[in-house]
Design a protein around this motif. Sequence first.
Motif, short mmCIF file in Angstrom:
data_model
loop_
_atom_site.label_atom_id
_atom_site.label_comp_id
_atom_site.label_asym_id
_atom_site.label_seq_id
_atom_site.Cartn_x
_atom_site.Cartn_y
_atom_site.Cartn_z
N SER A 86 5.99 -0.01 10.59
CA SER A 86 6.86 -0.38 9.47
C SER A 86 6.27 -1.54 8.69
O SER A 86 6.32 -1.55 7.45
CB SER A 86 8.25 -0.75 9.98
OG SER A 86 8.88 0.38 10.55
N LYS A 91 7.68 -0.63 5.22
CA LYS A 91 8.91 0.14 5.29
C LYS A 91 9.97 -0.64 6.06
O LYS A 91 9.64 -1.42 6.95
CB LYS A 91 8.67 1.50 5.96
CG LYS A 91 7.82 2.45 5.12
CD LYS A 91 7.80 3.83 5.76
CE LYS A 91 7.09 4.85 4.86
NZ LYS A 91 7.08 6.21 5.46
N GLY A 273 14.82 -3.83 2.28
CA GLY A 273 13.65 -3.00 2.58
C GLY A 273 12.64 -3.68 3.47
O GLY A 273 11.45 -3.33 3.45
#
Length: 298
Positions: A86, A91, A273
């Motif tokens: 991530s 992400k 995010g």
Amino acid sequence: MPDTGEVQDSRTDQAEESAYAKGFDAGYKAGAATGAEEEMASLLPPYTILPGVSAKEVMEAGLQRFLPRLQPLLKPEEVHVRLEQSLALKKPLSVVRLGDGELLALAHDTVLPLAHAKAAGPFLTRAGITLPDYEARDRLAEAVRGADIIGIPASRLPTYQGLLFPVLRYYGIGHDPHRFTISTINYALHEHRLLQPLLLNRQVLVIGNKAEPLAEVLSASGVHITGTVAPVNGFRDVPGALAATAQHTFDIALVASGIPAVVICQTIAAELGKVALDFGHLADKLISGELTYDDDAS
């Protein structure tokens, strides 16, 4: 400097606390063993005995029958991979943890009467919620439902797994092996020497009442701290903490703010995010020196 009497008193207090802790542990283990033996005796047919076989042996033999029903949890290495991926791909990812405090908060006036939840959780106010608080409870449930990885307790005691599964059923949260890990995943990442590589060359934001001393400890070990957010004195501070968080530049947020950490971590991932890790009392242990961040090095 304290006088000799004060030092002696302090040492005496520490010795008494240590002796009490050892006595409590010994008593708990003895009580647990006795309870298991009594429970097994109650299951034997009338007018029979089972000589030379302990309750532990019976449980070990019986467990074999249920091994096919075991449900896997994400291991520390797997959680680390998810976090690394991530971060590398920029992400969002939230890692939250459910202990007895979170479960009692979720359970009050749902799967447990309010009075029972309050009696079982006298510590809850210090952890960030004063019962009853239905708005906080529902917001917490929403955050758990939306979290990417959820740490759950291994303990089968009444306020841990004894509440976990009724709470998950009540809120319609199914067991997905790709979402669940142990509730002590924060410590496991440290113990398995996975925390330092995770933070290396990353921009780190620290959130919680002890954000500044934790930031100092991490910064002294080479972690790039981009800011701190404090205070977080319960759910009333969550909106302000999130607003302040949005003003910072960071790759990963370490959140040590009691029960509200679940909401903060999930919201950081969902709305900003970013990656957020529920850091919990690992912060206290690093600040006190009981655990050392540098010990985490490979």
